[in-house]
Write a protein that holds these residues in place. Structure first.
Motif, PDB file in Angstrom:
ATOM      1  N   ASP A  70       0.832  -1.196   0.000  1.00 33.18           N
ATOM      2  CA  ASP A  70       0.000   0.000   0.000  1.00 33.18           C
ATOM      3  C   ASP A  70       0.868   1.249   0.000  1.00 33.18           C
ATOM      4  O   ASP A  70       2.101   1.170  -0.147  1.00 33.18           O
ATOM      5  CB  ASP A  70      -0.970  -0.013   1.178  1.00 33.18           C
ATOM      6  CG  ASP A  70      -0.266   0.068   2.540  1.00 33.18           C
ATOM      7  OD1 ASP A  70       0.955   0.348   2.574  1.00 33.18           O
ATOM      8  OD2 ASP A  70      -0.952  -0.140   3.562  1.00 33.18           O
ATOM      9  N   GLY A  71       0.245   2.417   0.162  1.00 30.99           N
ATOM     10  CA  GLY A  71       0.990   3.678   0.113  1.00 30.99           C
ATOM     11  C   GLY A  71       1.980   3.860   1.238  1.00 30.99           C
ATOM     12  O   GLY A  71       2.873   4.707   1.157  1.00 30.99           O
ATOM     13  N   GLU A  72       1.847   3.056   2.299  1.00 28.68           N
ATOM     14  CA  GLU A  72       2.776   3.115   3.425  1.00 28.68           C
ATOM     15  C   GLU A  72       3.757   1.949   3.402  1.00 28.68           C
ATOM     16  O   GLU A  72       4.399   1.638   4.396  1.00 28.68           O
ATOM     17  CB  GLU A  72       1.988   3.133   4.739  1.00 28.68           C
ATOM     18  CG  GLU A  72       1.092   4.368   4.867  1.00 28.68           C
ATOM     19  CD  GLU A  72       0.322   4.376   6.171  1.00 28.68           C
ATOM     20  OE1 GLU A  72       0.362   3.338   6.891  1.00 28.68           O
ATOM     21  OE2 GLU A  72      -0.306   5.397   6.476  1.00 28.68           O
ATOM     22  N   ASN A  73       3.855   1.293   2.264  1.00 29.20           N
ATOM     23  CA  ASN A  73       4.797   0.186   2.073  1.00 29.20           C
ATOM     24  C   ASN A  73       4.480  -1.012   2.968  1.00 29.20           C
ATOM     25  O   ASN A  73       5.372  -1.768   3.343  1.00 29.20           O
ATOM     26  CB  ASN A  73       6.241   0.642   2.307  1.00 29.20           C
ATOM     27  CG  ASN A  73       7.187   0.090   1.263  1.00 29.20           C
ATOM     28  OD1 ASN A  73       6.806  -0.128   0.115  1.00 29.20           O
ATOM     29  ND2 ASN A  73       8.431  -0.138   1.641  1.00 29.20           N
ATOM     30  N   GLN A  74       3.209  -1.175   3.254  1.00 30.86           N
ATOM     31  CA  GLN A  74       2.751  -2.309   4.036  1.00 30.86           C
ATOM     32  C   GLN A  74       2.029  -3.296   3.128  1.00 30.86           C
ATOM     33  O   GLN A  74       1.370  -2.911   2.164  1.00 30.86           O
ATOM     34  CB  GLN A  74       1.806  -1.856   5.154  1.00 30.86           C
ATOM     35  CG  GLN A  74       2.422  -0.866   6.126  1.00 30.86           C
ATOM     36  CD  GLN A  74       3.587  -1.456   6.905  1.00 30.86           C
ATOM     37  OE1 GLN A  74       3.481  -2.568   7.438  1.00 30.86           O
ATOM     38  NE2 GLN A  74       4.688  -0.741   6.977  1.00 30.86           N
TER      39      GLN A  74
END
Length: 217
Positions: A152-156
């Motif tokens: 996702d956008g938070e690198n999760q």
């Protein structure tokens, strides 16, 4: 974005992948000058953008003689959403998963012909659980659940689950129709005489869409 644009251009210059493979085959097909033409094309692409990919011409280069020289399977992969195509060679097998690589480092990993991961495309499929879909495509059931994982956008890592249904839509062709709360897609698998996936259209992600995969060996 720069990485994605560079990747798109590289896949459009599909002759580069073919040239690297064919050049390693010595003088195979020198009679019709294919290798010389590809090398000339590689030099020319430094000065001008290549023409649109000619898939039929690319397929024609991989004759039985050339494949014998390569000594392993290759993939011809198209990304219609990017007007892109590339040749990938197998670089490894781990626990039944084959990984194929382009000359510029983009990879697709498959288990028995079904995509389980991509790298280097941007908006990649990080991993996929495809045990049930693979059984269904091979005739053991008409429904299955597949799970895709993305960053996702938070690198999760985020997992998305799809419910899928299967139908035989042509001779040796199985269509997989999958739905989730946010995405729907249709995959097509063409089987060979041994019941294995020979070619396919497989959805990767909302941003990439589907890729077309042909295997030669």
């Amino acid at each position: 974005m720069g990485q994605i644009l560079a990747m798109t251009y590289s896949w459009k210059t599909f002759a580069a992948g073919a040239a690297i493979i064919l050049a390693s085959c010595g003088n195979v097909q020198n009679d019709d000058g294919i290798i010389a033409q590809i090398r000339t094309g590689l030099a020319a692409k430094k000065q001008a953008a290549p023409p649109a990919p000619d898939i039929a011409a690319l397929r024609a280069q991989f004759t039985p003689e050339v494949m014998a020289q390569i000594g392993g399977p290759i993939l011809i992969v198209q990304i219609p959403s990017r007007d892109a195509v590339a040749v990938l060679t197998r670089v490894g097998t781990n626990n039944g998963v084959d990984t194929f690589l382009t000359p510029d480092g983009v990879s697709i990993s498959l288990r028995d012909g079904m995509v389980v991961a991509t790298r280097g495309l941007g908006f990649d499929l990080m991993t996929a659980d495809i045990a049930e879909p693979l059984m269904a495509v091979k005739g053991s059931g008409d429904t299955a659940v597949r799970v895709h994982r993305y960053l996702d956008g938070e690198n999760q890592i985020v997992a998305k689950s799809f419910g899928c249904a299967y139908s035989v839509t042509a001779v040796r062709q199985v269509t997989e129709t999958c739905t989730s709360s946010s995405d729907n897609f249709e995959n097509i698998f063409v089987m060979n005489a041994n019941g294995n996936i020979a070619s396919s259209r497989q959805w990767i992600s909302p941003q990439i869409g589907a890729v077309l995969i042909e295997r030669y060996e």
